[in-house]
Design a protein around this motif. Structure first.
Motif, short mmCIF file in Angstrom:
data_model
loop_
_atom_site.label_atom_id
_atom_site.label_comp_id
_atom_site.label_asym_id
_atom_site.label_seq_id
_atom_site.Cartn_x
_atom_site.Cartn_y
_atom_site.Cartn_z
N ASP A 57 10.14 30.27 12.93
CA ASP A 57 9.04 29.90 13.84
C ASP A 57 7.92 29.17 13.10
N SER A 58 7.69 27.95 13.47
CA SER A 58 6.62 27.16 12.84
C SER A 58 5.24 27.71 13.17
N ASP A 59 5.13 28.63 14.11
CA ASP A 59 3.86 29.29 14.40
C ASP A 59 3.62 30.51 13.51
N ASN A 60 4.52 30.80 12.60
CA ASN A 60 4.37 31.94 11.70
C ASN A 60 3.42 31.55 10.56
N ARG A 61 2.16 31.38 10.92
CA ARG A 61 1.15 30.88 9.98
C ARG A 61 0.94 31.79 8.77
N ALA A 62 1.04 33.11 8.99
CA ALA A 62 0.81 34.03 7.87
C ALA A 62 1.88 33.85 6.79
N SER A 63 3.13 33.73 7.19
CA SER A 63 4.19 33.55 6.21
C SER A 63 4.09 32.19 5.52
N ILE A 64 3.79 31.16 6.27
CA ILE A 64 3.64 29.83 5.68
C ILE A 64 2.48 29.84 4.68
N ALA A 65 1.36 30.47 5.03
CA ALA A 65 0.21 30.55 4.12
C ALA A 65 0.54 31.36 2.87
N LEU A 66 1.27 32.46 3.03
CA LEU A 66 1.66 33.27 1.88
C LEU A 66 2.51 32.43 0.91
N HIS A 67 3.46 31.71 1.43
CA HIS A 67 4.32 30.90 0.57
C HIS A 67 3.53 29.79 -0.11
N ARG A 68 2.63 29.15 0.61
CA ARG A 68 1.79 28.10 -0.01
C ARG A 68 0.95 28.68 -1.15
N LYS A 69 0.42 29.87 -0.93
CA LYS A 69 -0.41 30.54 -1.94
C LYS A 69 0.36 30.71 -3.25
N PHE A 70 1.67 30.88 -3.15
CA PHE A 70 2.49 31.09 -4.34
C PHE A 70 3.23 29.84 -4.79
N GLY A 71 2.75 28.67 -4.37
CA GLY A 71 3.26 27.42 -4.90
C GLY A 71 4.44 26.82 -4.17
N PHE A 72 4.80 27.36 -3.03
CA PHE A 72 5.88 26.77 -2.24
C PHE A 72 5.35 25.52 -1.53
N GLU A 73 6.20 24.51 -1.44
CA GLU A 73 5.85 23.30 -0.71
C GLU A 73 6.76 23.17 0.49
N ALA A 74 6.21 22.68 1.58
CA ALA A 74 7.02 22.43 2.77
C ALA A 74 7.99 21.29 2.47
N THR A 75 9.25 21.50 2.80
CA THR A 75 10.25 20.47 2.57
C THR A 75 10.86 19.96 3.86
N GLY A 76 10.56 20.62 4.97
CA GLY A 76 11.08 20.14 6.24
C GLY A 76 11.01 21.19 7.32
N THR A 77 11.32 20.76 8.52
CA THR A 77 11.35 21.66 9.66
C THR A 77 12.57 21.32 10.51
N PHE A 78 13.36 22.34 10.79
CA PHE A 78 14.44 22.20 11.76
C PHE A 78 13.83 22.53 13.11
N ARG A 79 13.82 21.59 14.01
CA ARG A 79 13.19 21.76 15.32
C ARG A 79 14.15 22.41 16.32
N ASP A 80 13.62 23.39 17.04
CA ASP A 80 14.33 24.01 18.16
C ASP A 80 15.73 24.48 17.80
N VAL A 81 15.89 25.15 16.66
CA VAL A 81 17.21 25.60 16.22
C VAL A 81 17.51 27.05 16.61
N GLY A 82 16.49 27.80 17.02
CA GLY A 82 16.69 29.17 17.45
C GLY A 82 16.13 29.38 18.85
N TYR A 83 16.74 30.29 19.59
CA TYR A 83 16.25 30.60 20.93
C TYR A 83 16.08 32.10 21.02
N LYS A 84 14.83 32.53 21.17
CA LYS A 84 14.52 33.96 21.20
C LYS A 84 13.30 34.16 22.08
N PHE A 85 13.28 35.24 22.82
CA PHE A 85 12.18 35.57 23.71
C PHE A 85 11.91 34.46 24.72
#
Length: 190
Positions: free
Chosen positions: A136-164
């Motif tokens: 989920d691209s709205d999972n801002r806390a996880s994305i921020a945690l990974h950025r804090k530890f030096g992870f860089e965004a490399t891409g986004t798979f759009r609409d690949v999961g269907y839940k809720f």
């Protein structure tokens, strides 16, 4: 790792991080069950049983990969692990991380403490890259945690999961593990 060696932003009173063992499986299962049933960090829709979590745990540990728990008091308040990114041999130097924190413990630095320890363990091993596949691209806390530890965004798979009842993205992030690793590993090094 004691709280004395945690980054200042990850200090949490009486937090202990250690290798997980079979006695932790019930707590790990309960934490993951919550995330499966209420969130989009995992694209699983039916929580796995303790038996299935045990099988997954044994497979990860059987591959020599770290699986850690965070303890506060007498209880497990979070866990993390590194798993093989993909089973094909050319990927043998790349791992994928997973981190889950108990719902009543979010925002207290437990995820950061787990991430710091997991990275330390993986950097000491034969792995060169760590990837994160964040549900989920709205999972801002996880994305921020990974950025804090030096992870860089490399891409986004759009609409690949269907839940809720909605389509979800997967955000891909990546971080090198140590600069002291050989540029070209030997044949079939593990």
């Amino acid at each position: 790792m004691s709280t004395d060696t945690l980054p200042a932003t990850a200090k949490t009173s009486d937090l202990v991080i250690r290798d997980a063992d079979h006695s932790d499986i019930a707590a790990i299962t309960a934490i993951y069950r919550h995330h499966v049933l209420t969130g989009t960090a995992s694209f699983e829709e039916i929580p796995p049983s303790e038996t299935e979590i045990t099988n997954r745990f044994d497979a990860i540990r059987g591959n020599g990969l770290p699986y850690l728990v965070a303890l506060q008091g007498n209880g497990v308040v979070g866990y993390c692990y590194a798993s093989l990114y993909r089973p094909r041999s050319a990927y043998r130097h790349t791992v994928e991380n997973s981190i889950y924190v108990a719902p009543d413990c979010a925002g207290r630095g437990i995820g950061a403490a787990l991430m710091a320890t997991l990275l330390e363990r993986c950097e000491a091993g034969p792995w060169r890259q760590m990837v994160a596949v964040i549900g989920d691209s709205d999972n801002r806390a996880s994305i921020a945690l990974h950025r804090k530890f030096g992870f860089e965004a490399t891409g986004t798979f759009r609409d690949v999961g269907y839940k809720f009842g909605k389509w979800l993205d997967s955000v891909l992030m990546q971080r090198p593990l140590g600069s002291d690793k050989p540029v070209i590993p030997g044949p079939m090094d593990k």
